[in-house]
Design a protein around this motif. Structure first.
Motif, PDB file in Angstrom:
ATOM      1  N   THR A 106      94.550  39.016  49.511  1.00 46.40           N
ATOM      2  CA  THR A 106      93.952  38.113  50.490  1.00 46.40           C
ATOM      3  C   THR A 106      94.723  36.808  50.559  1.00 46.40           C
ATOM      4  O   THR A 106      94.943  36.142  49.530  1.00 46.40           O
ATOM      5  CB  THR A 106      92.489  37.806  50.118  1.00 46.40           C
ATOM      6  OG1 THR A 106      91.771  39.032  49.978  1.00 46.40           O
ATOM      7  CG2 THR A 106      91.826  36.946  51.179  1.00 46.40           C
ATOM      8  N   THR A 157      94.141  31.749  55.131  1.00 44.28           N
ATOM      9  CA  THR A 157      93.575  32.313  56.361  1.00 44.28           C
ATOM     10  C   THR A 157      92.416  33.266  56.099  1.00 44.28           C
ATOM     11  O   THR A 157      91.654  33.554  57.028  1.00 44.28           O
ATOM     12  CB  THR A 157      94.649  33.074  57.152  1.00 44.28           C
ATOM     13  OG1 THR A 157      95.018  34.267  56.430  1.00 44.28           O
ATOM     14  CG2 THR A 157      95.881  32.203  57.385  1.00 44.28           C
ATOM     15  N   GLU A 189      92.747  36.393  55.689  1.00 45.64           N
ATOM     16  CA  GLU A 189      93.161  37.737  56.086  1.00 45.64           C
ATOM     17  C   GLU A 189      93.580  38.527  54.852  1.00 45.64           C
ATOM     18  O   GLU A 189      94.115  37.965  53.890  1.00 45.64           O
ATOM     19  CB  GLU A 189      94.297  37.670  57.090  1.00 45.64           C
ATOM     20  CG  GLU A 189      93.891  37.050  58.416  1.00 45.64           C
ATOM     21  CD  GLU A 189      95.074  36.795  59.309  1.00 45.64           C
ATOM     22  OE1 GLU A 189      95.229  37.528  60.303  1.00 45.64           O
ATOM     23  OE2 GLU A 189      95.844  35.870  59.027  1.00 45.64           O
ATOM     24  N   SER A 190      93.372  39.855  54.910  1.00 41.89           N
ATOM     25  CA  SER A 190      93.650  40.652  53.726  1.00 41.89           C
ATOM     26  C   SER A 190      94.202  42.025  54.079  1.00 41.89           C
ATOM     27  O   SER A 190      94.064  42.514  55.200  1.00 41.89           O
ATOM     28  CB  SER A 190      92.385  40.803  52.876  1.00 41.89           C
ATOM     29  OG  SER A 190      91.368  41.453  53.599  1.00 41.89           O
ATOM     30  N   ALA A 242      87.990  40.321  58.002  1.00 44.77           N
ATOM     31  CA  ALA A 242      89.388  39.920  58.064  1.00 44.77           C
ATOM     32  C   ALA A 242      90.330  40.933  57.426  1.00 44.77           C
ATOM     33  O   ALA A 242      91.491  40.632  57.197  1.00 44.77           O
ATOM     34  CB  ALA A 242      89.574  38.557  57.381  1.00 44.77           C
ATOM     35  N   GLU A 259      92.936  43.312  57.599  1.00 45.41           N
ATOM     36  CA  GLU A 259      93.899  43.603  58.658  1.00 45.41           C
ATOM     37  C   GLU A 259      94.556  44.969  58.499  1.00 45.41           C
ATOM     38  O   GLU A 259      94.960  45.582  59.492  1.00 45.41           O
ATOM     39  CB  GLU A 259      94.995  42.517  58.679  1.00 45.41           C
ATOM     40  CG  GLU A 259      94.483  41.135  58.998  1.00 45.41           C
ATOM     41  CD  GLU A 259      93.961  41.039  60.416  1.00 45.41           C
ATOM     42  OE1 GLU A 259      94.555  41.664  61.311  1.00 45.41           O
ATOM     43  OE2 GLU A 259      92.949  40.357  60.634  1.00 45.41           O
ATOM     44  N   THR A 307      86.230  49.066  59.622  1.00 50.52           N
ATOM     45  CA  THR A 307      86.949  47.798  59.795  1.00 50.52           C
ATOM     46  C   THR A 307      87.945  47.793  60.944  1.00 50.52           C
ATOM     47  O   THR A 307      88.341  46.722  61.407  1.00 50.52           O
ATOM     48  CB  THR A 307      87.719  47.447  58.513  1.00 50.52           C
ATOM     49  OG1 THR A 307      88.736  48.447  58.288  1.00 50.52           O
ATOM     50  CG2 THR A 307      86.785  47.374  57.307  1.00 50.52           C
ATOM     51  N   GLY A 311      98.150  37.250  56.489  1.00 47.96           N
ATOM     52  CA  GLY A 311      97.925  35.845  56.806  1.00 47.96           C
ATOM     53  C   GLY A 311      99.237  35.085  56.854  1.00 47.96           C
ATOM     54  O   GLY A 311     100.153  35.441  57.604  1.00 47.96           O
TER      55      GLY A 311
END
Length: 224
Positions: free
Chosen positions: A42, A46, A48-49, A68, A70, A92, A127
């Motif tokens: 992660t 940001t 995001e992971s 988040a 991705e 997801t 991210g």
């Protein structure tokens, strides 16, 4: 850097979390029989992971993840490394990644298309951070490792089943595959990365390259 991380996890137990300056590494073990390691990476700025190996127990993996997520990277085609992939992707919408030579087998086994077929040297963005793809043939033709070069620390390498403390991955008695794997690990990992590189395998405890480097000739001689 967080000094409480050990990487010692067990299926059904709590995850272990390593806080790097820019990246959080969450390690979870799943399936008491196979004891696969799954890693959620992660970006700390940001959120995001990317998940490395949706190996099993999708419900537990989804509790680690959030909106988040991705991507999901499958390190290789063996069944025990992608049993949770379909459910995680369905929940997801994450992008799927795998080494190009293993991608078709993964899709056939899971029913999930591989969105990005990885080649050696590719980068996966997390991210503000990125992971470099190392293609390491031998355990399977399309096995990949992921290198995170921490700008404020040592390197971190997610090796799938290509490298463990004590040796390279299983090649099931195939002498040519073993020779390929040892060569790939030696040239792409040990010849390039320093001793303080911390590596995270697909099963069991983590390791340091410096602890394994003196044993390369021994591994080659013993044939496994």
């Amino acid at each position: 850097m967080d000094t409480t991380y050990t990487g010692d996890v067990t299926p059904g137990g709590a995850p272990d979390v390593r806080e790097l300056p820019h990246l959080r590494i969450t390690k979870l073990a799943v399936d008491p029989q196979m004891s696969n390691n799954c890693y959620l990476l992660t970006c700390r700025s940001t959120g995001e992971s990317v998940l490395v190996d949706a190996a099993d127990d999708a419900a537990a993996l989804l509790r680690l993840c959030d909106a988040a997520l991705e991507g999901v990277v499958t390190t290789h085609q063996h069944w025990d490394h992608h049993r949770g992939l379909a459910e995680v992707v369905a929940a997801t919408g994450a992008t799927t990644y795998a080494g190009a030579p293993d991608a078709d087998a993964i899709s056939e086994q899971t029913g999930i298309a591989v969105d990005v077929r990885l080649q050696h040297g590719d980068r996966i963005v997390v991210g503000d951070q990125s992971l470099e793809v190392l293609a390491i043939a031998g355990h399977t033709p399309g096995s990949v490792a992921l290198l995170y070069a921490d700008p404020d620390g040592h390197a971190h390498l997610f090796t799938g089943d290509s490298l463990f403390p004590g040796g390279v991955g299983n090649t099931f008695g195939d002498e040519q595959a073993f020779a390929t794997l040892v060569h790939e690990v030696e040239t792409k990992v040990f010849d390039r990365l320093p001793d303080d590189t911390w590596f995270y395998p697909g099963h069991g405890n983590d390791g340091r390259l410096g602890d394994e480097r003196p044993h390369l000739a021994e591994w080659r001689e013993r044939g496994w």
